[in-house]
Design a protein around this motif. Structure first.
Motif, PDB file in Angstrom:
ATOM      1  N   MET A   1       0.852  -1.184   0.000  1.00 34.68           N
ATOM      2  CA  MET A   1       0.000   0.000   0.000  1.00 34.68           C
ATOM      3  C   MET A   1       0.896   1.245   0.000  1.00 34.68           C
ATOM      4  SD  MET A   1      -3.087   0.843   2.552  1.00 34.68           S
ATOM      5  CE  MET A   1      -2.951   2.310   3.495  1.00 34.68           C
ATOM      6  N   ALA A   2       0.689   2.097  -0.966  1.00 38.56           N
ATOM      7  CA  ALA A   2       1.470   3.330  -1.087  1.00 38.56           C
ATOM      8  C   ALA A   2       1.005   4.345  -0.047  1.00 38.56           C
ATOM      9  CB  ALA A   2       1.329   3.907  -2.481  1.00 38.56           C
ATOM     10  N   THR A   3       1.944   5.127   0.411  1.00 40.24           N
ATOM     11  CA  THR A   3       1.598   6.177   1.366  1.00 40.24           C
ATOM     12  C   THR A   3       1.194   7.437   0.615  1.00 40.24           C
ATOM     13  OG1 THR A   3       3.831   7.063   1.473  1.00 40.24           O
ATOM     14  CG2 THR A   3       3.296   5.274   3.007  1.00 40.24           C
ATOM     15  N   TRP A   4       0.575   8.337   1.334  1.00 39.50           N
ATOM     16  CA  TRP A   4       0.218   9.629   0.735  1.00 39.50           C
ATOM     17  C   TRP A   4       1.477  10.394   0.384  1.00 39.50           C
ATOM     18  CZ3 TRP A   4      -4.491  10.112  -0.991  1.00 39.50           C
ATOM     19  CH2 TRP A   4      -5.513   9.383  -0.394  1.00 39.50           C
ATOM     20  N   ALA A   5       2.527  10.234   1.179  1.00 38.17           N
ATOM     21  CA  ALA A   5       3.796  10.910   0.894  1.00 38.17           C
ATOM     22  C   ALA A   5       4.377  10.444  -0.431  1.00 38.17           C
ATOM     23  CB  ALA A   5       4.789  10.661   2.022  1.00 38.17           C
ATOM     24  N   ALA A   6       4.173   9.178  -0.766  1.00 34.34           N
ATOM     25  CA  ALA A   6       4.660   8.660  -2.051  1.00 34.34           C
ATOM     26  C   ALA A   6       3.826   9.217  -3.204  1.00 34.34           C
ATOM     27  CB  ALA A   6       4.610   7.138  -2.055  1.00 34.34           C
ATOM     28  N   LYS A   7       2.557   9.453  -2.941  1.00 36.38           N
ATOM     29  CA  LYS A   7       1.672   9.981  -3.992  1.00 36.38           C
ATOM     30  C   LYS A   7       1.883  11.479  -4.221  1.00 36.38           C
ATOM     31  CE  LYS A   7      -3.054   9.839  -5.593  1.00 36.38           C
ATOM     32  NZ  LYS A   7      -4.388   9.326  -5.441  1.00 36.38           N
ATOM     33  N   PHE A   8       2.241  12.200  -3.166  1.00 39.39           N
ATOM     34  CA  PHE A   8       2.422  13.657  -3.248  1.00 39.39           C
ATOM     35  C   PHE A   8       3.779  14.054  -2.658  1.00 39.39           C
ATOM     36  CE2 PHE A   8      -2.192  12.889  -2.731  1.00 39.39           C
ATOM     37  CZ  PHE A   8      -2.636  13.403  -3.935  1.00 39.39           C
ATOM     38  N   PRO A   9       4.871  13.586  -3.247  1.00 44.85           N
ATOM     39  CA  PRO A   9       6.192  13.822  -2.644  1.00 44.85           C
ATOM     40  C   PRO A   9       6.593  15.290  -2.550  1.00 44.85           C
ATOM     41  CG  PRO A   9       6.423  12.914  -4.857  1.00 44.85           C
ATOM     42  CD  PRO A   9       4.958  12.842  -4.490  1.00 44.85           C
ATOM     43  N   ALA A  10       6.263  16.092  -3.534  1.00 49.68           N
ATOM     44  CA  ALA A  10       6.659  17.507  -3.509  1.00 49.68           C
ATOM     45  C   ALA A  10       6.018  18.237  -2.334  1.00 49.68           C
ATOM     46  CB  ALA A  10       6.288  18.192  -4.821  1.00 49.68           C
ATOM     47  N   GLU A  11       4.771  17.923  -2.056  1.00 46.54           N
ATOM     48  CA  GLU A  11       4.076  18.579  -0.946  1.00 46.54           C
ATOM     49  C   GLU A  11       4.651  18.128   0.394  1.00 46.54           C
ATOM     50  OE1 GLU A  11       2.532  17.323  -3.651  1.00 46.54           O
ATOM     51  OE2 GLU A  11       1.943  19.264  -4.485  1.00 46.54           O
ATOM     52  N   PHE A  12       4.923  16.824   0.528  1.00 46.68           N
ATOM     53  CA  PHE A  12       5.415  16.294   1.792  1.00 46.68           C
ATOM     54  C   PHE A  12       6.838  16.760   2.098  1.00 46.68           C
ATOM     55  CE2 PHE A  12       1.652  13.795   1.930  1.00 46.68           C
ATOM     56  CZ  PHE A  12       1.522  13.349   3.238  1.00 46.68           C
ATOM     57  N   LYS A  13       7.621  17.098   1.082  1.00 48.50           N
ATOM     58  CA  LYS A  13       8.993  17.569   1.304  1.00 48.50           C
ATOM     59  C   LYS A  13       9.024  18.872   2.091  1.00 48.50           C
ATOM     60  CE  LYS A  13      11.218  15.413  -2.625  1.00 48.50           C
ATOM     61  NZ  LYS A  13      11.894  15.593  -3.906  1.00 48.50           N
ATOM     62  N   LYS A  14       7.940  19.599   2.099  1.00 48.71           N
ATOM     63  CA  LYS A  14       7.868  20.885   2.792  1.00 48.71           C
ATOM     64  C   LYS A  14       7.604  20.732   4.291  1.00 48.71           C
ATOM     65  CE  LYS A  14       5.974  22.827  -1.432  1.00 48.71           C
ATOM     66  NZ  LYS A  14       4.767  23.296  -2.099  1.00 48.71           N
ATOM     67  N   LEU A  15       7.358  19.510   4.737  1.00 55.30           N
ATOM     68  CA  LEU A  15       6.942  19.249   6.109  1.00 55.30           C
ATOM     69  C   LEU A  15       8.046  18.624   6.952  1.00 55.30           C
ATOM     70  CD1 LEU A  15       3.477  17.652   5.302  1.00 55.30           C
ATOM     71  CD2 LEU A  15       3.909  20.003   6.035  1.00 55.30           C
ATOM     72  N   THR A  16       7.964  18.859   8.252  1.00 57.03           N
ATOM     73  CA  THR A  16       8.829  18.132   9.181  1.00 57.03           C
ATOM     74  C   THR A  16       8.303  16.692   9.256  1.00 57.03           C
ATOM     75  OG1 THR A  16       7.443  18.587  11.114  1.00 57.03           O
ATOM     76  CG2 THR A  16       9.162  20.221  10.567  1.00 57.03           C
ATOM     77  N   ASP A  17       9.090  15.809   9.855  1.00 60.13           N
ATOM     78  CA  ASP A  17       8.638  14.421  10.015  1.00 60.13           C
ATOM     79  C   ASP A  17       7.337  14.347  10.802  1.00 60.13           C
ATOM     80  OD1 ASP A  17      10.799  13.494   8.577  1.00 60.13           O
ATOM     81  OD2 ASP A  17      11.961  12.906  10.352  1.00 60.13           O
ATOM     82  N   GLU A  18       7.247  15.142  11.853  1.00 66.60           N
ATOM     83  CA  GLU A  18       6.037  15.156  12.677  1.00 66.60           C
ATOM     84  C   GLU A  18       4.826  15.650  11.869  1.00 66.60           C
ATOM     85  OE1 GLU A  18       4.275  17.367  16.647  1.00 66.60           O
ATOM     86  OE2 GLU A  18       6.447  17.214  16.407  1.00 66.60           O
ATOM     87  N   GLN A  19       5.014  16.720  11.116  1.00 65.38           N
ATOM     88  CA  GLN A  19       3.927  17.250  10.283  1.00 65.38           C
ATOM     89  C   GLN A  19       3.517  16.228   9.222  1.00 65.38           C
ATOM     90  OE1 GLN A  19       5.974  20.796   8.980  1.00 65.38           O
ATOM     91  NE2 GLN A  19       4.739  22.120  10.313  1.00 65.38           N
TER      92      GLN A  19
END
Length: 77
Positions: A1-19
């Motif tokens: 199962m793919a994560t949302w971070a894998a589906k939207f990597p550019a958006e997730f790169k802007k976040l801390t691990d906690e976020q």
């Protein structure tokens, strides 16, 4: 199962691990409720979480996003 971070990597790169973990949970909850998060939806959540936009702007964008997904098509006549 793919994560949302894998589906939207550019958006997730802007976040801390906690976020990022919090956003994964938020998106999973929305998906369980039947909503299909797209890039715009995720980008708006990231923008409000990182302080790029304020809550009022987020709510305006969320309302516009929702309206664009739920337009009523009326038959002619």
């Amino acid at each position: 199962m793919a994560t949302w971070a894998a589906k939207f990597p550019a958006e997730f790169k802007k976040l801390t691990d906690e976020q990022a973990r919090a956003l994964e949970g938020t998106l999973a909850s929305h998906a369980l409720e039947g909503l299909t998060p797209d890039k715009t939806f995720v980008a708006n959540l990231v923008a409000v979480r990182t302080g790029t936009i304020d809550r009022a702007e987020y709510l305006r964008r969320a309302k516009a996003w929702s309206a664009s997904k739920h337009r009523v098509v009326r038959a002619a006549g």
